[in-house]
Design an enzyme around this catalytic site. Structure first.
Site, PDB file in Angstrom:
ATOM      1  CB  SER A  10      -0.929  -0.023   1.222  1.00  0.00           C
ATOM      2  OG  SER A  10      -1.623   1.184   1.283  1.00  0.00           O
ATOM      3  CG  HIS A  34      -3.587  -1.426  -1.900  1.00  0.00           C
ATOM      4  ND1 HIS A  34      -4.631  -2.310  -2.029  1.00  0.00           N
ATOM      5  CD2 HIS A  34      -4.055  -0.398  -1.152  1.00  0.00           C
ATOM      6  CE1 HIS A  34      -5.678  -1.831  -1.373  1.00  0.00           C
ATOM      7  NE2 HIS A  34      -5.354  -0.673  -0.845  1.00  0.00           N
ATOM      8  CG  ASP A  36      -5.018   2.835  -0.085  1.00  0.00           C
ATOM      9  OD1 ASP A  36      -5.977   2.053  -0.207  1.00  0.00           O
ATOM     10  OD2 ASP A  36      -3.989   2.563   0.559  1.00  0.00           O
ATOM     11  CG  MET A  38      -8.504   7.630   0.348  1.00  0.00           C
ATOM     12  SD  MET A  38      -8.010   7.752   2.075  1.00  0.00           S
ATOM     13  CE  MET A  38      -7.100   6.204   2.247  1.00  0.00           C
ATOM     14  CG  HIS A  67      -8.954   0.349  -1.758  1.00  0.00           C
ATOM     15  ND1 HIS A  67      -8.532   0.324  -0.433  1.00  0.00           N
ATOM     16  CD2 HIS A  67     -10.312   0.293  -1.713  1.00  0.00           C
ATOM     17  CE1 HIS A  67      -9.580   0.271   0.360  1.00  0.00           C
ATOM     18  NE2 HIS A  67     -10.670   0.252  -0.387  1.00  0.00           N
ATOM     19  CG  MET A  69     -11.311   3.630   0.126  1.00  0.00           C
ATOM     20  SD  MET A  69      -9.843   3.682   1.149  1.00  0.00           S
ATOM     21  CE  MET A  69      -8.598   3.657  -0.129  1.00  0.00           C
ATOM     22  CG  MET A 135     -12.280  -1.685   3.895  1.00  0.00           C
ATOM     23  SD  MET A 135     -10.674  -1.374   3.134  1.00  0.00           S
ATOM     24  CE  MET A 135      -9.859  -0.325   4.330  1.00  0.00           C
ATOM     25  CG  PHE A 141      -6.076   8.567   7.968  1.00  0.00           C
ATOM     26  CD1 PHE A 141      -5.459   9.730   7.506  1.00  0.00           C
ATOM     27  CD2 PHE A 141      -7.417   8.619   8.332  1.00  0.00           C
ATOM     28  CE1 PHE A 141      -6.177  10.923   7.429  1.00  0.00           C
ATOM     29  CE2 PHE A 141      -8.146   9.810   8.252  1.00  0.00           C
ATOM     30  CZ  PHE A 141      -7.517  10.963   7.805  1.00  0.00           C
ATOM     31  CB  ALA A 142      -1.183   4.300   5.845  1.00  0.00           C
ATOM     32  CG  ASP A 173      -6.573  -2.254   2.603  1.00  0.00           C
ATOM     33  OD1 ASP A 173      -5.420  -2.062   3.061  1.00  0.00           O
ATOM     34  OD2 ASP A 173      -7.177  -1.397   1.929  1.00  0.00           O
ATOM     35  N   GLY A 174      -5.643  -3.255   5.927  1.00  0.00           N
ATOM     36  CA  GLY A 174      -5.616  -2.327   7.064  1.00  0.00           C
ATOM     37  C   GLY A 174      -5.069  -2.939   8.343  1.00  0.00           C
ATOM     38  N   GLY A 195       0.630  -1.613   4.345  1.00  0.00           N
ATOM     39  CA  GLY A 195       1.284  -0.317   4.185  1.00  0.00           C
ATOM     40  C   GLY A 195       2.421  -0.119   5.158  1.00  0.00           C
TER      41      GLY A 195
END
Ligand code: DX5
Ligand code: ZN
Length: 216
Positions: A10, A34, A36, A38, A67, A69, A135, A141-142, A173-174, A195
């Site tokens: 990530s 990956h 992200d 947003m 991804h 979002m 998720m 946020f990472a 993820d996360g 990440g």
């Protein structure tokens, strides 16, 4: 079980002052990147778009998982044509239409679900998608703490895929790192989006080796 775990890096957790060397640091340890995306509307943060995704692809040559979002993700599917797989959120609605659009574009389809959304909502789509994308933090946020209740969701999806003989992969993820990866894999995850535990880890090779050699 055999460990064929895939690791998706990530990029959000990378140090952007030196993106190229950050990617070079993790490149040989990971399978995909990956990205992200947003929009400050679907989630309370704004991150990166197609320019960064194209830059990552140029530097690494590896496949990209995008991804999304964002609200109205379908408006941007074509913008992310450089991706191998595109994941959108079930919370954005009109799922069948979005799946068809991505299939027409010959993309792998990921369907993501937030921590507070009932996993039962995702099950009817499993036969139509490539990846169930669970998720394990609230997106935004990472570097957040792993939400343990997501493990039950992973198991529910895994059981369903076995029962219905589906090849659908499970990505989580996360908050995945040295203290959480074992339970995530043992619950049925095929792909880990990671990440902080890659980009902000002083002992990255050791962590990756542990993930890839873990027997469960
Ligand atoms: C969260 C993102 C994740 C996150 C992963 O909104 O979707 O991909 O950046 O990073 P870590 O592994 O640091 O939680
Ligand atoms: Zn993500």
């Amino acid at each position: 079980m055999n460990n064929k775990t895939k690791i998706s890096a990530s990029v959000l957790a990378a140090d952007f002052t030196n993106l190229k060397s950050e990617l070079n640091k993790v490149n040989k340890h990971v399978d995909f990147y990956h990205i992200d995306v947003m929009d400050g509307h679907f989630v309370p943060n704004i991150t990166m778009g197609p320019d960064i995704a194209n830059t990552v692809k140029k530097i690494t040559k590896k496949k990209l998982d995008v991804h999304l979002m964002i609200t109205n993700p379908e408006k941007y599917f074509k913008t992310f044509n450089m991706a191998d797989s595109i994941t959108f959120h079930i919370e954005t609605g009109n799922i069948n239409k979005k799946i068809s659009q991505l299939k027409r574009m010959k993309k792998k389809v990921g369907l993501a679900i937030n921590p507070e959304t009932d996993i039962k909502k995702l099950l009817p789509y499993l036969k139509k998608i490539d990846k169930a994308f669970i998720m394990s933090v609230h997106p935004g946020f990472a570097g957040q703490k792993f939400i343990k209740s997501s493990l039950k969701k992973v198991k529910t999806v895994k059981d369903y895929t076995i029962k219905h003989d589906l090849k659908t992969k499970i990505e989580v993820d996360g908050g995945i790192g040295p203290s959480t990866y074992k339970t995530v894999l043992a619950s049925g995850a095929d792909i880990l989006a990671v990440g902080a535990a890659l980009f902000r880890n002083k002992n990255l090779p050791k962590f990756v080796k542990q993930v890839r050699s873990f027997k469960f």
